[in-house]
Design a protein around this motif. Structure first.
Motif, PDB file in Angstrom:
ATOM      1  N   UNK A   1       3.941  -8.248  -7.529  1.00 16.33           N
ATOM      2  CA  UNK A   1       3.964  -6.963  -8.211  1.00 16.33           C
ATOM      3  C   UNK A   1       3.491  -5.890  -7.237  1.00 16.33           C
ATOM      4  N   UNK A   2       3.908  -4.618  -7.427  1.00 15.07           N
ATOM      5  CA  UNK A   2       3.337  -3.534  -6.623  1.00 15.07           C
ATOM      6  C   UNK A   2       1.865  -3.329  -6.983  1.00 15.07           C
ATOM      7  N   UNK A   3       1.159  -2.605  -6.135  1.00 14.67           N
ATOM      8  CA  UNK A   3      -0.275  -2.415  -6.289  1.00 14.67           C
ATOM      9  C   UNK A   3      -0.606  -0.942  -6.155  1.00 14.67           C
ATOM     10  N   UNK A   4      -1.496  -0.443  -7.024  1.00 14.24           N
ATOM     11  CA  UNK A   4      -1.920   0.934  -6.894  1.00 14.24           C
ATOM     12  C   UNK A   4      -3.282   1.013  -6.221  1.00 14.24           C
ATOM     13  N   UNK A   5      -3.447   2.071  -5.437  1.00 13.38           N
ATOM     14  CA  UNK A   5      -4.738   2.462  -4.887  1.00 13.38           C
ATOM     15  C   UNK A   5      -4.782   3.983  -4.984  1.00 13.38           C
ATOM     16  N   UNK A   6      -5.926   4.572  -4.728  1.00 18.32           N
ATOM     17  CA  UNK A   6      -6.032   6.023  -4.892  1.00 18.32           C
ATOM     18  C   UNK A   6      -5.252   6.730  -3.794  1.00 18.32           C
ATOM     19  N   UNK A   7      -4.206   7.458  -4.215  1.00 21.86           N
ATOM     20  CA  UNK A   7      -3.344   8.171  -3.273  1.00 21.86           C
ATOM     21  C   UNK A   7      -2.327   7.299  -2.579  1.00 21.86           C
ATOM     22  N   UNK A   8      -2.268   6.009  -2.932  1.00 19.56           N
ATOM     23  CA  UNK A   8      -1.429   5.031  -2.228  1.00 19.56           C
ATOM     24  C   UNK A   8      -0.832   4.065  -3.239  1.00 19.56           C
ATOM     25  N   UNK A   9       0.421   3.671  -3.006  1.00 20.08           N
ATOM     26  CA  UNK A   9       1.010   2.549  -3.733  1.00 20.08           C
ATOM     27  C   UNK A   9       1.606   1.586  -2.725  1.00 20.08           C
ATOM     28  N   UNK A  10       1.516   0.295  -3.020  1.00 20.57           N
ATOM     29  CA  UNK A  10       1.949  -0.739  -2.085  1.00 20.57           C
ATOM     30  C   UNK A  10       3.015  -1.602  -2.759  1.00 20.57           C
ATOM     31  N   UNK A  11       4.163  -1.704  -2.097  1.00 22.19           N
ATOM     32  CA  UNK A  11       5.278  -2.502  -2.579  1.00 22.19           C
ATOM     33  C   UNK A  11       5.585  -3.597  -1.571  1.00 22.19           C
ATOM     34  N   UNK A  12       6.187  -4.678  -2.045  1.00 24.95           N
ATOM     35  CA  UNK A  12       6.638  -5.729  -1.154  1.00 24.95           C
ATOM     36  C   UNK A  12       8.070  -5.464  -0.687  1.00 24.95           C
ATOM     37  N   UNK A  13       8.471  -6.154   0.360  1.00 25.45           N
ATOM     38  CA  UNK A  13       9.841  -5.983   0.855  1.00 25.45           C
ATOM     39  C   UNK A  13      10.865  -6.387  -0.199  1.00 25.45           C
ATOM     40  N   UNK A  14      10.477  -7.262  -1.122  1.00 23.45           N
ATOM     41  CA  UNK A  14      11.374  -7.674  -2.201  1.00 23.45           C
ATOM     42  C   UNK A  14      11.648  -6.557  -3.198  1.00 23.45           C
TER      43      UNK A  14
END
Length: 450
Positions: free
Chosen positions: A270-283
């Motif tokens: 799953x994608x991940x949230x952080x403050x001011x940032x979102x993290x996605x996988x290559x999938x």
């Protein structure tokens, strides 16, 4: 919100029953200054943390959360402490003299080790190695895998994070990039997050990334991508700026100085949230926009979860229900299913599932259950129907403005909604059945168009 304990010893739990082994009473943190040196190949982290805190009672001893890393030195206000010990994910500190109620103090801690995720009921949390680099995903209780902290969501603080790592790698943390210095084969990155931030939203991302500037208005937006993914990314995230404009109109001004999307070279569940940032996988990047609802979901968390953070984990629907509803608002805006249609579809599905989830207090085992996301979003739609569109969206904008960068509870939201309702009895009944009951209520009969 800061939990208090009694007596002179700070409690080794902040009192959140969802994460009872994390968080600490007796003080609150004002700022974290972290100086991290990380070797990618050996997964070796050497850290210095300078933590400014204020005692909420007289403290003859207190605790911080720290898991899997060894502390070598602790001082308070420049003086070595009388004693410190580590056990069961806690750093217990005994000052050389009692800290008085209301006193500000600075704890400096030196530590090192090979960071790794902490096992939890929700899987591995915290600092984790990628094929090449690092991902940090701490929700709800993984922050202690990389820095000593008061790890519960109600204690928000200012952060300054310095990361020194191998020069081929791009290092990202929360906030504004203050400086970047290259020395031989090592690069030092310094980030400052001025807006108060919960520990679970603090992050470090390290990888062989290309930095791409995406937009400057209405918000400065960037991306960090593995080589070769730019074309697919530009298509899949091509409507992110339209989402930003929509959400700024519906939810109020964007709460931070910028927004960065990271796409790791590894797949992520799953994608991940952080403050001011979102993290996605290559999938999540395939050139077909199959993950576009997740792009909207993570962006919405910047308002709901990151700026307005739940004081305790029982109120997590204030994060996930709002972000899920934002997906449906974007679907409606972009020519997909309307919010009414999304609600009808989700309600039909929920009707066939167990009726054992209490939205206002789901328990730790159900706090990330998809039913919470969907029921939370449907609750907001029911509220929208009750208030009408103009009042509903004015409520959301007033909600994000009043509690900007703060900690919130369900009771806070209910009280805010009451200011926009002409029928208080009907509003109380709405919240009673949707938030305070297990059985899924029937859908309201009539929908209003936005």
């Amino acid at each position: 919100m800061v939990f208090r304990s009694t007596g002179q010893a700070g409690a080794s739990s902040a009192g959140d029953p969802y994460t009872p082994n994390h968080g600490n009473g007796g003080y609150h943190v004002e700022s974290y200054e972290l100086d991290l040196d990380y070797r990618v190949n050996s997964n070796r982290l050497t850290g210095k943390a300078s933590i400014t805190a204020v005692a909420e009672q007289a403290l003859s001893r207190f605790a911080l959360d720290l898991s899997g890393l060894r502390v070598s030195k602790v001082t308070i206000n420049g003086r070595r402490v009388q004693r410190f010990t580590q056990r069961s994910g806690k750093l217990h500190i005994t000052p050389s003299s009692t800290l008085m109620d209301g006193a500000e103090f600075v704890v400096d801690i030196q530590y090192n080790g090979n960071p790794k995720p902490e096992d939890s009921p929700w899987g591995g949390l915290g600092w984790d190695e990628l094929t090449e680099g690092v991902i940090v995903a701490s929700q709800p209780s993984g922050a202690a895998t990389w820095f000593p902290c008061n790890d519960y969501p109600g204690d928000k603080a200012h952060y300054r994070i310095t990361i020194t790592t191998d020069s081929p790698y791009h290092a990202l943390a929360n906030g504004r990039l203050v400086s970047r210095r290259v020395k031989a084969s090592r690069t030092t990155w310094v980030y400052d997050q001025a807006a108060p931030m919960a520990t679970y939203l603090a992050t470090v991302q390290i990888g062989r990334y290309d930095a791409v500037d995406l937009a400057t208005a209405p918000v400065t937006t960037r991306a960090l991508l593995p080589a070769g993914q730019l074309r697919e990314f530009k298509h899949d995230f091509g409507r992110q700026q339209d989402m930003m404009k929509l959400f700024c109109r519906l939810f109020g001004s964007y709460p931070f100085g910028g927004y960065t999307v990271v796409v790791t070279d590894d797949d992520l569940e799953i994608p991940l949230e952080a403050q001011g940032i979102s993290v996605f996988g290559s999938n999540h990047v395939d050139g077909k926009r199959t993950a576009e609802r997740l792009v909207a979901h993570e962006l919405a968390h910047q308002w709901f979860g990151n700026s307005l953070t739940p004081s305790a984990w029982q109120d997590i629907w204030l994060n996930e229900g709002f972000a899920c509803y934002a997906e449906w608002l974007w679907s409606e805006e972009s020519g997909g299913l309307s919010a009414d249609q999304q609600v009808s579809k989700a309600h039909t599905r929920l009707r066939g599932l167990p009726q054992d989830l209490l939205l206002s207090d789901p328990g730790p085992e159900l706090m990330f259950d998809d039913r919470l996301y969907k029921r939370g979003a449907i609750t907001l739609h029911a509220l929208r129907l009750h208030l009408g569109d103009d009042a509903f969206f004015e409520l959301l904008r007033s909600w994000t403005k009043k509690y900007r960068h703060g900690s919130v509870t369900t009771a806070d939201f209910v009280a805010q909604a009451a200011q926009f309702s002409a029928d208080q009895e009907a509003l109380r009944e709405l919240f009673a059945v949707w938030l305070g009951g297990y059985e899924l209520p029937a859908l309201p009969r009539r929908a209003r168009k936005r």
